[in-house]
Structure formats: C-alpha cells, structure tokens
Design a protein around this motif. Structure first.
Motif, PDB file in Angstrom:
ATOM      1  N   GLU A  85     -46.902  60.866  18.643  1.00  0.00           N
ATOM      2  CA  GLU A  85     -47.901  60.888  17.574  1.00  0.00           C
ATOM      3  C   GLU A  85     -47.813  62.180  16.763  1.00  0.00           C
ATOM      4  O   GLU A  85     -47.986  62.176  15.559  1.00  0.00           O
ATOM      5  N   ALA A 103     -39.098  50.600  17.106  1.00  0.00           N
ATOM      6  CA  ALA A 103     -38.992  51.943  16.536  1.00  0.00           C
ATOM      7  C   ALA A 103     -37.522  52.343  16.405  1.00  0.00           C
ATOM      8  O   ALA A 103     -37.095  52.885  15.382  1.00  0.00           O
ATOM      9  N   ARG A 107     -40.448  55.499   7.592  1.00  0.00           N
ATOM     10  CA  ARG A 107     -40.396  54.736   8.845  1.00  0.00           C
ATOM     11  C   ARG A 107     -41.308  53.511   8.806  1.00  0.00           C
ATOM     12  O   ARG A 107     -42.368  53.532   8.181  1.00  0.00           O
ATOM     13  N   ARG A 122     -42.429  47.914  21.364  1.00  0.00           N
ATOM     14  CA  ARG A 122     -42.718  49.040  20.480  1.00  0.00           C
ATOM     15  C   ARG A 122     -41.515  49.986  20.404  1.00  0.00           C
ATOM     16  O   ARG A 122     -41.123  50.416  19.325  1.00  0.00           O
ATOM     17  N   GLU A 126     -43.152  52.458  11.102  1.00  0.00           N
ATOM     18  CA  GLU A 126     -44.434  52.782  11.723  1.00  0.00           C
ATOM     19  C   GLU A 126     -45.392  53.397  10.710  1.00  0.00           C
ATOM     20  O   GLU A 126     -46.602  53.310  10.859  1.00  0.00           O
ATOM     21  N   TYR A 127     -44.838  54.065   9.698  1.00  0.00           N
ATOM     22  CA  TYR A 127     -45.673  54.697   8.674  1.00  0.00           C
ATOM     23  C   TYR A 127     -46.025  53.685   7.584  1.00  0.00           C
ATOM     24  O   TYR A 127     -47.174  53.572   7.176  1.00  0.00           O
ATOM     25  N   LEU A 145     -41.854  57.642  19.444  1.00  0.00           N
ATOM     26  CA  LEU A 145     -43.209  57.174  19.734  1.00  0.00           C
ATOM     27  C   LEU A 145     -44.238  58.260  19.512  1.00  0.00           C
ATOM     28  O   LEU A 145     -45.417  57.989  19.341  1.00  0.00           O
ATOM     29  N   LEU A 151     -48.302  43.535  18.125  1.00  0.00           N
ATOM     30  CA  LEU A 151     -47.453  44.431  17.341  1.00  0.00           C
ATOM     31  C   LEU A 151     -47.404  44.004  15.874  1.00  0.00           C
ATOM     32  O   LEU A 151     -46.910  44.741  15.028  1.00  0.00           O
TER      33      LEU A 151
END
Ligand SMILES: *Cc1c(COP(=O)(O)O)cnc(C)c1O
Length: 648
Positions: A431, A175, A238, A171, A240-241, A429, A276
């Motif tokens: 939040e 990132a 990103r 992770r 992650e988004y 990472l 993941l």
C-alpha cells in the motif's frame, strides 16, 4: 487392519486431546502453567505499580453481581456448545475437520491473553515473524525456494481461510500481469520492455517478475528527485490505480483476462472473481476426465484463447478437490502453461491445495528432498497413484499455492495460507509505495515483512493463529518422519475404508448395489448406493438422501442419538465425463436415460462422502475399527429403509 508399528502409534498418542479426552491432564497442566506465566509477565512489567483493583473489590455487591452474570452466561454458552458437532470422535467422517493438534491448541490459548495483532510488528513483535516463518515452512513442504537470503525466495502468510488465500492468488497474479503494461505506458527508458501491450500483458510470470526486479534496480539507481517522479508515473499507469474500466479503455488491445479452473473447483473461485471485479463470467470451468482436469481441454482452451486474443490470468489446479479429494495433474497444467507462454500466452499457475496441501508431508524427506513414489508407497495398498506423485512433484514449478492449516493441519479455524513461489511479486501489493519501492532503502526479507498488513488482504488479525501454526510445525516438522506420520494414519484409514466398502458391497449384494465410484486419491472416500432392482436415478438419490439425513448434525436432537456423521455430494456428468458417468450408473444398475437435465436435482447422482481424518478411526488399543462399525451401521440402516419401503 493395516499393520503399523506400536512405536509410530505412540508418537501420535500425545498429539491430540483424544476422542475420550484421554490427554486431559497434559492439556490442563500446560494451559494452567502458561496462564500463570502470563500473569507473572503482567506483574513483572513494572512491579513497582501497585495493583489497581483492590483486594476487597471481589466482595463488593457490584463485583459479585457481574461475576454472577458472567458465570450464568458462560454456563449457558457451555451448555449450548454441547450441541456442537463432535469433530473429535472417530464416529465423525463428515466434513474436512477433526480433532485439534494440542501444540496448536495450547499455543493458541497461551497467546490469546497477549493479544498480538499481526498487522505489523509494532503490535506483534513476536508473532509476525512466526507468520513469516510459517510461510517458509509451507514453502519448503511444497518444494519452493525457502532461503530468505536468496532473491527469489518464496513468501507465505496466513489468511482467514482458503477462500481468502485463493483471492490473494488472483490479486497477485493480476498485479503481476498488468504491471509490464504500466511500465510501457509510463515510458520507462533503459528497460528491455515488450514491444506491445499484448506481449506485455501476456509475459511468462517468471519474465514479468524479472522485469519488476529490473525496474526496481533501475529506479534505485536514479537520483532521489527523479526516483519519486518515475515511481509516481508508473503507479498512475497501474491497473490497481486506474481501475478495470479505465485500464482496459486505455489499452484497447487487451481484454479482461480469464481464469481457467476445473468444474470441481471450490466456490471460493467464483467469489474471488466477483470480489476482484473481474466478473464471474471470466471464470471458465473446464471438464474433467477420470476425476482429473482434462489437460486436452485445457490445451484446446488455451489455443482458442490465443487465437481469439483472449488473455488468461491463471490456470487453477486443485490438489484434493473439496467434494472428492481427487488431484488435478499439476504437472500437465504446468506443461500446458509453458507451451502457451512460449506462444505468447503467458499466465500464472495456482494450486488450490486448501485440502490436500499437507499430504505433501508424506512425500518429503527430513532434508526437504522429494521421496520417490516407491518410497512413499511402502505399506499402502495403492497410494500414491503415479498421477498423485507427479502432481506433488510439480508443485515446485507453480506460481502460488493455497493451503489450509485449519483443514489437514488439524489447527483451529481462522488459518488458511497463501504461498507464492517468488516473494518479489509482493512489492506490487504494498500500500505504501515508498516502503518497498524504496530502492536505496531496500531491506532484508525479514524487515520487509515486518509490516505484514501492507501485503495481506486483511488488516488487523490474530497473532495467536500464527503462533498456533508455527509451534505445531516446530513440534511436527512437515516431512514424512514427523507430521507425515499423522497424514499416513489418515491415508491408511482411507485404504481400510475402501476395503471395508468393497466387503460391504459383497455382503449387501442383492439388496443394494454399492460401489466406491472411483479410486480415491487421498483420504476422502465416496460411496454410491442404489437399492437392487431400482433403475431410476431419482429413487437412488432419495434413498441416499434418507441415509444421509441420519448422519448429519441436527440441533433438535440429542447428539447421542447419532451413530455416525458423514456428508454427501453429487456426481455430475460434466465433472466425470460421459464415459465414467455411464460406467458408474451401469455398475449401480441405473438407467442413464433417467438422469434428466431438467434441473430438479436428478441431473446428478447423490452419493455419500467420507472424510477420514480422525487418527483413531482404527483403534489399536481396543482392537476396534470404527470403519467396520460404520459399515455395520450402514448395513442396518439400508435394511431398515428397504423394509420400510417394501411395507409402504
Ligand atoms: C476448503 C476449501 C477452500 C476454501 O477454504 P476455506 O478455508 O473454507 O475458506 C478452497 N478450496 C478448496 C479445494 C477447499 O477444499
């Protein structure tokens, strides 16, 4: 038996409850003392509040009925737990577990009634900091920067186990890899951004971390309103988004990156890639040479990736493979990464040291410096192999490491650990973006990690685990003069076991061919066996399976019927290389042609595997070696099986 000064031994004598429960008084005294202490703490919170449970309550029939039920169920639990596997016994040489260190066990019991939740300092004002400290203690053991005043200080936290620590490594690496691409897409001005997506996605992790730092500094210098806009703009670019699909659709130059790991890698890597969403097919397993990851194969794979413009997320080195205890060449893997990064294929290097991490204790001086190979080697027959020393020395140059305190740390289950070299990456990472992307509200190291839940894969989790690991590392600092003394016992036991195996092989000559198939790197020793005269792999495998059947947990049988516990694994050509596989089969008198790849289980050689963790395998007090007893036992079992076979 290897010579060990009595002084050294007595220091270890207070560490564990002991095979016979020898330290029962000490354990009981401390547990009762601290349980009472907890009760007084409750009473002293507001002594003016009267007891809410009446002093007569305990005479009420409902109370008594509840107590009876509770007692009955607890008795039943206690009775059934007697079927547990006797990890504490020096007759246990099976999996990666042994007796528990008393400081950890007591700290755990002591902390449980306070029930801290290490998700944040709000619910764990004491143990969150202990967890952060544990991260620094482990960082020191592996040679990372561990001074929280330094910007590039390492950071570590506990996880439920090595599996989740490996997942966290994936992770973090992902990132960091994808972030520079987001910076470019968002069109952040003033920063020295890579010229295209490919180079942004394939930066050296050091450079990517620097870029992240530059961005945070730049952001902090913006007026408040613009800061928010920019932060949002970057967040929305990103990976992650956006998710994998959208991110890789937008960046057509890029492909989902590969993870390179040795064939001996633990199955947690497969789980991690699935979890993941990278997909299991991105996990590329590389061959081994002489029980170590083949760095030539790694180099050529990296070269191929570069040619085909296939990004790499990370290379994984295993420090103490689960099956064989062998060490991958961390130094060679780091060197390969440096060369690839210089050619534009930057990626992370992670070390899966779930098993072997604590072995670093014997390589560390009290001041944290690395001991030379000669210093470490004193008193051993062959440990440490030069490759092992080089691998430990290179840990400092890696990006992240997994270490399991619940394995060679002798601590209760529920404690793995993830450590990253430079803590700044954890900003990716978080939040709550505001929390660490604050710039102006930039906080100290300790303040930043007060909200631990922001960074870890889990949410609520036990602070008692953190207390257990912290207290243990305080009682036994992670250097060769403290924790390392314990580690040393296990390494000496492994050498004694190896010597015992060679004597066993001589003694059994003509009846069974037995070999230690390769030089052990650590405290895990394997034994390959084949009845003399047999040339078929299938027969040898059946024979070893039968031996192992008597050494495995079986809840249908009384525990006392077991003489010893061991475990089993297999040797496969893809893990050993053909030359090694041929050598081993040859020494055992097996015909290579009988190793068939049809997939019936005989495309590999079944061998016994022994984890030598128990500190009392060599009992100096009574002059007993459980290792010698084990080989006597094995000799008689082999004999029985051979006779039974002849009779049949
Ligand atoms: C044990 C082990 C793991 C998995 O750790 P858990 O604590 O069981 O989740 C991962 N990698 C290696 C090398 C291991 O030995």
């Amino acid at each position: 038996m290897p010579a060990e000064s009595p002084l050294t031994r007595h220091r270890i004598d207070a560490c564990f409850l002991g095979p016979y429960g020898e330290n029962n008084n000490l354990l009981e005294k401390l547990v009762v003392e601290f349980l009472r202490d907890h009760v007084y703490w409750r009473r002293n919170f507001h002594p003016e509040d009267p007891p809410a449970i009446s002093t007569e309550a305990s005479r009420h029939p409902d109370y008594l009925a509840f107590e009876s039920r509770m007692r009955r169920e607890l008795h039943q639990l206690s009775a059934s737990l007697k079927k547990s596997v006797p990890f504490h016994s020096p007759r246990y040489m099976g999996h990666m577990v042994s007796d528990l260190l008393m400081p950890g066990l007591i700290a755990q019991i002591l902390t449980l009634p306070y029930n801290p939740n290490n998700v944040s300092e709000d619910s764990a004002p004491v143990t969150v900091d202990m967890e952060v400290q544990v991260g620094l203690q482990l960082a020191r053991m592996v040679g990372y920067v561990h001074d929280p005043l330094r910007a590039d200080c390492a950071f570590g936290h506990l996880t439920s186990g090595g599996t989740l620590a490996n997942y966290q490594a994936l992770r973090v690496a992902l990132a960091l890899k994808a972030f520079p691409v987001a910076l470019r897409s968002a069109g952040v001005p003033d920063l020295d951004l890579p010229e295209d997506d490919w180079s942004a996605f394939n930066l050296h992790p050091h450079k990517a971390t620097q870029l992240l730092d530059d961005w945070l500094t730049w952001l902090a210098a913006q007026p408040l309103r613009e800061r928010k806009t920019w932060r949002q703009r970057v967040q929305q670019e990103r990976l992650e988004y956006l998710g994998m699909l959208e991110f890789f659709t937008r960046h057509a130059q890029l492909r989902v990156p590969h993870v390179l790991a040795p064939v001996t890698a633990h199955y947690s890597w497969s789980k991690g890639l699935k979890l993941l969403g990278l997909g299991r097919s991105q996990l590329q397993l590389l061959p081994e040479q002489g029980m170590r990851l083949d760095t030539d194969a790694l180099e050529s794979t990296l070269e191929k990736c570069r040619r085909e413009r296939q990004p790499v997320l990370m290379s994984v080195a295993v420090l103490g493979t689960t099956e064989y205890g062998t060490f991958d060449p961390v130094d060679g893997i780091v060197a390969a990464r440096e060369r690839a990064a210089a050619l534009g294929l930057g990626h992370s290097v992670h070390v899966d040291a779930a098993w072997g991490g604590y072995l670093a204790t014997v390589f560390r001086n009290e001041d944290g410096s690395l001991r030379s190979r000669d210093e470490v080697a004193r008193g051993y027959h062959a440990f440490p192999a030069p490759e092992v020393h080089a691998a430990i020395a290179a840990l400092a140059d890696t990006d992240s490491i997994t270490i399991d305190p619940h394995k060679l740390g002798y601590l209760p289950f529920g404690t793995g650990a993830f450590i990253c070299r430079d803590h700044r990456v954890t900003a990716l990472l978080s939040e709550e973006a505001d929390y660490v992307f604050g710039g102006a509200s930039a906080t100290s190291y300790h303040e930043r990690y007060r909200g631990l839940g922001q960074f870890i894969p889990e949410g609520s989790k036990s602070g008692a685990n953190a207390a257990a690991v912290y207290v243990t590392h305080r009682v036994l600092p992670l250097d060769h003069l403290h924790f390392g003394r314990l580690t040393r016992q296990t390494l000496l036991a492994a050498e004694s076991f190896h010597a015992g195996a060679n004597r066993f092989a001589d003694k059994m000559h003509g009846r069974v061919n037995a070999i230690v198939p390769f030089q052990p790197d650590s405290n895990l020793v394997c034994l390959a066996l084949n009845p003399a005269g047999n040339t078929r792999v299938a027969n040898a495998n059946a024979f070893v399976h039968r031996l192992h059947d008597d050494m495995r947990a079986d809840p249908r049988q009384p525990l006392q019927l077991k003489q010893f516990f061991g475990s089993m694994t297999t040797l496969r050509p893809e893990a050993l290389g053909d030359t090694e596989m041929r050598r081993i089969l040859g020494q055992l008198g097996l015909d290579v042609a009988t190793l068939d790849g049809v997939g019936n289980g005989d495309d590999r050689l079944v061998i016994l595997r022994h984890t030598l963790m128990n500190p009392y395998l060599i009992d100096h007090e009574n002059g007993i070696s459980y290792i010698d007893l084990y080989f006597d036992y094995l000799a008689s079992r082999v004999q029985q099986l051979l006779v039974a076979h002849d009779a049949a």
